[in-house]
Design a protein around this motif. Sequence first.
Motif, PDB file in Angstrom:
ATOM      1  N   GLN A   1      50.420  32.199  35.013  1.00  0.00           N
ATOM      2  CA  GLN A   1      49.206  32.628  34.316  1.00  0.00           C
ATOM      3  C   GLN A   1      48.015  31.750  34.687  1.00  0.00           C
ATOM      4  OE1 GLN A   1      48.847  35.398  31.894  1.00  0.00           O
ATOM      5  NE2 GLN A   1      50.587  35.866  33.213  1.00  0.00           N
TER       6      GLN A   1
ATOM      7  N   TRP B   1      46.763  32.609  38.192  1.00  0.00           N
ATOM      8  CA  TRP B   1      45.988  33.846  38.209  1.00  0.00           C
ATOM      9  C   TRP B   1      44.607  33.642  37.588  1.00  0.00           C
ATOM     10  CZ3 TRP B   1      43.908  37.933  39.698  1.00  0.00           C
ATOM     11  CH2 TRP B   1      43.349  38.883  38.832  1.00  0.00           C
ATOM     12  N   GLU B   2      44.553  32.923  36.479  1.00  0.00           N
ATOM     13  CA  GLU B   2      43.281  32.772  35.779  1.00  0.00           C
ATOM     14  C   GLU B   2      42.289  31.902  36.549  1.00  0.00           C
ATOM     15  OE1 GLU B   2      43.946  31.741  31.699  1.00  0.00           O
ATOM     16  OE2 GLU B   2      45.122  33.556  31.334  1.00  0.00           O
TER      17      GLU B   2
ATOM     18  N   PHE C   1      41.480  32.458  39.438  1.00  0.00           N
ATOM     19  CA  PHE C   1      40.747  33.417  40.256  1.00  0.00           C
ATOM     20  C   PHE C   1      40.138  34.550  39.439  1.00  0.00           C
ATOM     21  CE2 PHE C   1      44.276  31.629  42.727  1.00  0.00           C
ATOM     22  CZ  PHE C   1      43.557  30.984  43.717  1.00  0.00           C
ATOM     23  N   SER C   2      40.391  34.550  38.153  1.00  0.00           N
ATOM     24  CA  SER C   2      39.908  35.654  37.330  1.00  0.00           C
ATOM     25  C   SER C   2      39.044  35.141  36.187  1.00  0.00           C
ATOM     26  CB  SER C   2      41.086  36.490  36.813  1.00  0.00           C
ATOM     27  OG  SER C   2      42.012  35.678  36.086  1.00  0.00           O
ATOM     28  N   GLU C   3      39.604  35.013  34.985  1.00  0.00           N
ATOM     29  CA  GLU C   3      38.778  34.718  33.825  1.00  0.00           C
ATOM     30  C   GLU C   3      38.155  33.326  33.839  1.00  0.00           C
ATOM     31  OE1 GLU C   3      40.135  35.840  30.011  1.00  0.00           O
ATOM     32  OE2 GLU C   3      40.969  37.730  30.690  1.00  0.00           O
TER      33      GLU C   3
ATOM     34  N   ARG D   1      37.099  31.466  36.373  1.00  0.00           N
ATOM     35  CA  ARG D   1      35.943  31.450  37.264  1.00  0.00           C
ATOM     36  C   ARG D   1      34.806  32.288  36.696  1.00  0.00           C
ATOM     37  NH1 ARG D   1      32.914  28.532  40.562  1.00  0.00           N
ATOM     38  NH2 ARG D   1      31.961  29.745  42.247  1.00  0.00           N
ATOM     39  N   TYR D   2      35.171  33.453  36.161  1.00  0.00           N
ATOM     40  CA  TYR D   2      34.166  34.359  35.596  1.00  0.00           C
ATOM     41  C   TYR D   2      33.470  33.720  34.389  1.00  0.00           C
ATOM     42  CZ  TYR D   2      32.206  38.400  33.155  1.00  0.00           C
ATOM     43  OH  TYR D   2      31.376  39.259  32.504  1.00  0.00           O
TER      44      TYR D   2
END
Length: 360
Positions: free
Chosen positions: A340, A343-344, A346-348, A350-351
Amino acid sequence: MDRRSIIKHAGIAGVLAVGAAPAVHAQEAIRWRLAASFPKSLDTIFGSAEMFSKTLKAMSGGKFEVSVHAAGELMPAFGVVDGIQNGTIEMALTAPYYFTGKDYIFAFGCAVPFGLTARQMDAWMEHGGGRKLMDEFYAQYNIKSQSAGNTGTQMGGWFRKEIKSVADLKGLKMRLGGGLFGDAMLKLGVVAQNMPVGEVYQALEKGTLDAVEFVGPYDDQKLGFNKVAPYYYYPGWWEGGAELEFFINTKAYAALSPEYKAMVDAACNVAARDMTAKYDANNPVALKKLVADKTQLKAFPKDFMDAGYKAVMEIMAEHDAKSPMFKKINQSLRTFQRDQLLWERFSEFRYNSYMTTAKL
């Protein structure tokens, strides 16, 4: 299409729209009792039980009713597992880590220090094998579990004095959830106190407590902790996302018809989603009010975070060595957590990192 299919494909709105199907009319009337470990004043947590009861009653056309009772009405806040185990009640709403005095494995059903966030916990429980592992453990207590919602990442708590380093924790009397977190804080010099939340304000006011951790801004403001402890620390590394659980007596659940089982499951899901959404909606507003009322918002010192992490990992390793079931669940959770976090990145993460610097 049978009623379970309606629940699956149409959701709660669709179920309520079709009304009481003939299959429901044929069911016997059921009356259950649910005991919570929380007071009614906590409308987020206690409200999950109320939402569950309301939804189930509507879905069953009034045939399946669950009366909801606050802590102390039917039994003490920390007596609900015994109540489920001996069949005194059919359901409970609680935080599983309250019961690490029975077995430290209970903590995995709620939160372990440096553990999962709300979304990660939901994913692990429902699609990562967590629910299956926990229900295997809970079976010895006659418990089947369902999520009642998640608080999200919690705050680090209220302190009567400023915490500048790990040294400031020595001898500090702090209300804690107990278990793994309590043991870690003990290593850091804290004198852990485990008490129902309804008793905390007076203890802080009298000075018999120096600090308290509970949930976050919305609940903490209601409980008035800011009036007796001015320093509000973050983050609550012991609860990256605290899962509240519905505990259901396995015999009572097994005795239900397939239609009623599906309704209970669906009503739990509705209540869980509602609780988590309430926290996400209400916490920012409450935090701004607390700061406006002169609350001093402070981040925990890095040496405290590092010392806490070291203490937690040492304690987890000790329990791994003593309990094969603890080790099995711990390895499952940590393996899931690593993926998890990857993955995060590169997703939440960074966003959200970008959005906190953007002008809205």
